[in-house]
Design an enzyme around this catalytic site. Structure first.
Site, PDB file in Angstrom:
ATOM      1  N   ASP A  64       0.861  -1.190   0.000  1.00 15.63           N
ATOM      2  CA  ASP A  64       0.000   0.000   0.000  1.00 15.63           C
ATOM      3  C   ASP A  64       0.895   1.236   0.000  1.00 15.63           C
ATOM      4  O   ASP A  64       1.644   1.468   0.957  1.00 15.63           O
ATOM      5  CB  ASP A  64      -0.897  -0.023   1.244  1.00 15.63           C
ATOM      6  CG  ASP A  64      -1.966   1.060   1.209  1.00 15.63           C
ATOM      7  OD1 ASP A  64      -2.051   1.795   0.206  1.00 15.63           O
ATOM      8  OD2 ASP A  64      -2.721   1.172   2.195  1.00 15.63           O
ATOM      9  N   ASP A  71      -3.022   2.465  -5.933  1.00 15.53           N
ATOM     10  CA  ASP A  71      -1.957   2.517  -4.938  1.00 15.53           C
ATOM     11  C   ASP A  71      -1.819   1.269  -4.077  1.00 15.53           C
ATOM     12  O   ASP A  71      -1.061   1.283  -3.107  1.00 15.53           O
ATOM     13  CB  ASP A  71      -2.135   3.731  -4.037  1.00 15.53           C
ATOM     14  CG  ASP A  71      -3.475   3.745  -3.312  1.00 15.53           C
ATOM     15  OD1 ASP A  71      -4.393   3.027  -3.753  1.00 15.53           O
ATOM     16  OD2 ASP A  71      -3.608   4.466  -2.311  1.00 15.53           O
ATOM     17  N   GLU A  72      -2.522   0.201  -4.387  1.00 10.85           N
ATOM     18  CA  GLU A  72      -2.339  -1.005  -3.574  1.00 10.85           C
ATOM     19  C   GLU A  72      -2.584  -2.261  -4.390  1.00 10.85           C
ATOM     20  O   GLU A  72      -3.336  -2.253  -5.369  1.00 10.85           O
ATOM     21  CB  GLU A  72      -3.226  -0.982  -2.332  1.00 10.85           C
ATOM     22  CG  GLU A  72      -4.706  -0.974  -2.597  1.00 10.85           C
ATOM     23  CD  GLU A  72      -5.513  -1.079  -1.301  1.00 10.85           C
ATOM     24  OE1 GLU A  72      -5.121  -1.865  -0.399  1.00 10.85           O
ATOM     25  OE2 GLU A  72      -6.537  -0.392  -1.204  1.00 10.85           O
TER      26      GLU A  72
END
Length: 455
Positions: free
Chosen positions: A11, A105-106
């Site tokens: 993350d 983003d993850e």
């Protein structure tokens, strides 16, 4: 359940805000808030410096300004987030063929498919630590928090335990020991409504949830949710890491350089988008029941409305009619910067009209988006000046735009002000990613900045 801690969750920390701080040297170490900058806007991401003041995602921008008035409030730059995400996902796919992105983003990574000598805790810990360093290098300075565990659930929980820029590996057999003291909201899908139901039943921690039998949980929160809680409270999660997800929806959207105010133009744009969506459905032999429109207002507030049919359709006319009806319920008088149409609830069949009254297909309208002499200068957007080079919009209003001239590679730069219509100042257009068609208007990974859907 896996015998080894072989699921990794990565993350990127305060992603949107971190990209802004990376690319704007004058903002490094200072509070930054990315999202809607107008009175009705909401926060998408707050830097850790802003979080100290209580600013958080999904908070109204108005409240965020009252809590942290000295923060930099920026409207966001999708191209920069996309580029950073592309670098990270490419890196992850280079270490394992099984990477499941959850957002820009993850992502989850299956370490069983990585080139590791074994999956013992010291080995995966060293690998994860090295990977974090490679992410920072690939993104030119961004940090990531990483969790590793025997399941997706445990890996995701672990990645939240040492933020920012942390690493937690949960050894096999210690999962329940880790979870039991935690609040029930740590479990995916347990939002405010479920928390309140459990609280009324005297259930606050995972340990207390674990003591409740399945029948009681089903009575409290329903069959599907109750079963999920029963298993996750016992750290039971056998979901695989899936590299390719089956499409759940088909959508088309467009962002416009000037805010749209003409209602007829918006209806024409939605009609054309509906035609494109329906065309894609037919191309792939699909249909769908739920039609959704997405409208981003002038202040970056994003609204969505949807309606569901009794049976699936792939008709351009039907999708367009429903999209226009949904638009009628929204106040767009302040201007619209993005419009989109989507169809979900997909099926591989179409219910024929039993009474022979199917809607006639509409001819897609010719659309000419009007050119406005006044340009929009959003806070944070990339610009370039013929004499001063590249910079970003510090602020604008009353016919003036103020720019700070700096880039990620430069020191904090000077501030200059110009007339909004200065011909020497223009938006900076980034080069396309490798393999990307610069003429393709579709942006499937457009990030959202509205609050998450309530439970």
């Amino acid at each position: 359940m896996r015998a080894h801690a072989s699921v990794l969750h990565l993350d990127l920390d305060a992603f949107f805000a971190a990209v802004e701080q990376r690319d704007k040297p004058s903002l490094r170490g200072k509070p930054v808030v990315v999202g809607g900058v107008g009175g009705r806007g909401v926060v998408s991401t707050a830097s850790y410096e802003a979080r100290v003041y209580g600013v958080r995602s999904a908070m109204s921008t108005r409240e965020a300004r009252s809590r942290c008035p000295h923060a930099a409030f920026l409207s966001g730059r999708f191209h920069a987030y996309r580029d950073a995400s592309h670098a990270v996902m490419s890196l992850l796919r280079s270490v394992s063929p099984l990477v499941e992105p959850l957002s820009l983003d993850e992502a989850f990574v299956d370490l069983e498919r990585a080139d590791l000598p074994d999956l013992e805790v010291p080995t995966v810990t060293a690998f994860a630590e090295e990977l974090r360093g490679r992410v920072t290098e690939a993104t030119r300075g961004l940090t990531a928090s990483v969790g590793v565990g025997t399941s997706k659930f445990i890996a995701k929980v672990a990645s939240d335990l040492d933020k920012p820029d942390g690493l937690v590996v949960v050894p096999p057999g210690t999962e329940q020991e880790l979870l039991r003291p935690m609040h029930v909201s740590v479990i995916p899908g347990v939002g405010p409504a479920t928390v309140e139901r459990l609280r009324r039943a005297g259930i606050h921690t995972v340990a207390e949830l674990e003591s409740v039998d399945l029948d009681e949980l089903v009575r409290l929160v329903g069959k599907a949710h109750g079963s999920g809680l029963f298993h996750l409270a016992r750290a039971l999660d056998d979901r695989p890491v899936v590299a390719e997800r089956e499409a759940k929806s088909v959508s088309v959207e467009g962002t416009y350089d000037t805010d749209l105010t003409d209602r007829r133009l918006m209806e024409a744009l939605l009609t054309r988008q509906a035609g494109e969506v329906a065309g894609r459905l037919r191309k792939h032999g699909l249909s769908g029941r739920t039609v959704t429109i997405k409208v981003r207002l002038h202040d970056f507030t994003t609204l969505s409305r949807s309606t569901t049919l009794a049976s699936p359709t792939d008709s351009s006319a039907t999708v367009a009619r429903l999209a226009r009806t949904l638009l009628a319920d929204l106040d767009t008088s302040g201007g619209v910067r993005l419009l989109g149409v989507g169809v979900s609830g997909l099926a591989d069949w179409v219910q024929e009209d039993l009474f022979g009254e199917a809607e006639a297909e509409e001819e897609l309208p010719a659309i000419e988006i009007p050119h406005h002499s006044r340009r929009t200068w959003a806070p944070g957007m990339d610009v370039v000046h013929t004499d001063h080079g590249r910079g970003w919009v510090w602020g604008s209003g009353r016919g003036v735009v103020t720019v700070r001239f700096e880039t990620a590679e430069s020191p904090a730069g000077p501030v200059r002000s110009f007339a909004e219509d200065d011909p020497a100042l223009s938006a900076w257009v980034p080069p396309p990613l490798p393999g990307e068609d610069p003429e393709d208007p579709e942006d499937p990974e457009e990030p959202l900045v509205e609050p998450p859907t309530p439970e």
